[in-house]
Design a protein around this motif. Structure first.
Motif: not given
Length: 321
Positions: A158-162
């Motif tokens: 989730p962090v890498l997606r944003t």
């Protein structure tokens, strides 16, 4: 007034008898004999330090260490370059399909894990030919590290997606192209490293992982991000080691993998963008068949000279008791 006269006395001119006497004295002097010049620095000789003997260029040698290349051997050696370029093209094609929604994240996850299991089975099969006794230890270490990275990526998806929400897409594409060029330039194309990743291969791997993170930030769901990053680690960290194993075992099998990767990359980009597919075919043919001809052609202009001006190489004798 009395006129002034020059008081300087005229220089007496030598008489003819004096000149004859001087020439006769020079003829009576003994002529000094010069010893033959030797190419030795530690003795004093009757020659200046920059003296060059007439036999200096007689020891000139040209192209004594030049290696004559065989076209078929060079063409086979280019397979490692073609393999890596094809693997990058396949990776980019998979991302484009994920980005367009024509490939699901769970499908890529199952496919990549199936390839990993197949790779480990082939790894054990090839180890029987290489006779590596610590193979189980290496396999356990790789599996443990892979599981740790997979769970770590699953938590960070989730962090890498944003990660790059505030960055324009054009900047992401440009940085990705630059990082893949770094990956291509610093990739370890040798076949001797079969167990770990060393410099400059580590630079190539880091560039590929960073490019994968940038591309994964453009996907729309966490599962696709996780599947894509897991596949990138398998594709750029484990797959090159497997290709080195294969090349050491069988050149024919390595050539077959090269052809298969090139065909897969060409087919995948034929459905995405046909001009890119044609450009890839041209680059692959030029590297595999054109560059060896180019190397053999420019070899005729090679002019390597050796002579007495080269540094002396000591001969070291090894005595075994």
């Amino acid at each position: 007034m009395t006129p002034l006269h020059d008081t300087a006395k005229p220089t007496p001119q030598p008489q003819c008898t004096d000149l004859l006497r001087l020439g006769h004295a020079k003829q009576q002097e003994p002529v000094k004999h010069r010893h033959t010049w030797k190419k030795l620095l530690y003795i004093k000789q009757d020659y200046p330090d920059d003296y060059v003997d007439d036999t200096f260029l007689m020891e000139l040698q040209k192209n004594t260490n030049v290696q004559l290349y065989d076209y078929s051997a060079i063409a086979l050696q280019t397979c490692v370059v073609t393999q890596h370029i094809s693997s990058i093209m396949v990776f980019i094609a998979i991302f484009i399909n994920l980005y367009r929604g024509s490939l699901a994240g769970d499908t890529l996850l199952y496919f990549s894990h199936a390839l990993t299991v197949l790779g480990f089975v082939s790894w054990d099969f090839l180890s029987a030919f290489l006779h590596i006794p610590e193979q189980r230890i290496l396999r356990f270490g790789v599996v443990k590290g892979a599981l740790f990275i997979v769970f770590f990526l699953f938590g960070l998806s989730p962090v890498l997606r944003t990660l790059t929400e505030d960055t324009s897409s054009d900047t992401i594409w440009a940085m990705t192209v630059l990082l893949f060029c770094v990956n291509l330039a610093f990739h370890d194309y040798s076949t001797g490293n079969l167990s770990n990743i060393r410099f400059p291969g580590s630079v190539s791997l880091n560039a590929a992982v960073l490019a994968s993170v940038l591309l994964a930030s453009q996907l729309d769901n966490n599962l696709s991000v996780f599947a894509f990053l897991a596949f990138s680690l398998q594709w750029f960290a484990l797959f090159p080691i497997f290709r080195r194993y294969l090349k050491r075992i069988s050149v024919a099998a390595s050539t077959a993998v090269t052809v298969m990767l090139a065909l897969v990359a060409t087919t995948m980009f034929a459905y995405i963008l046909r001009p890119i597919s044609m450009l890839f075919v041209f680059i692959t043919l030029f590297i595999t068949f054109g560059c060896p001809l180019w190397l053999i052609w420019v070899q005729r202009y090679k002019n390597e000279i050796h002579g007495p001006w080269d540094e002396a190489r000591p001969i070291v004798h090894h005595y075994y008791h």
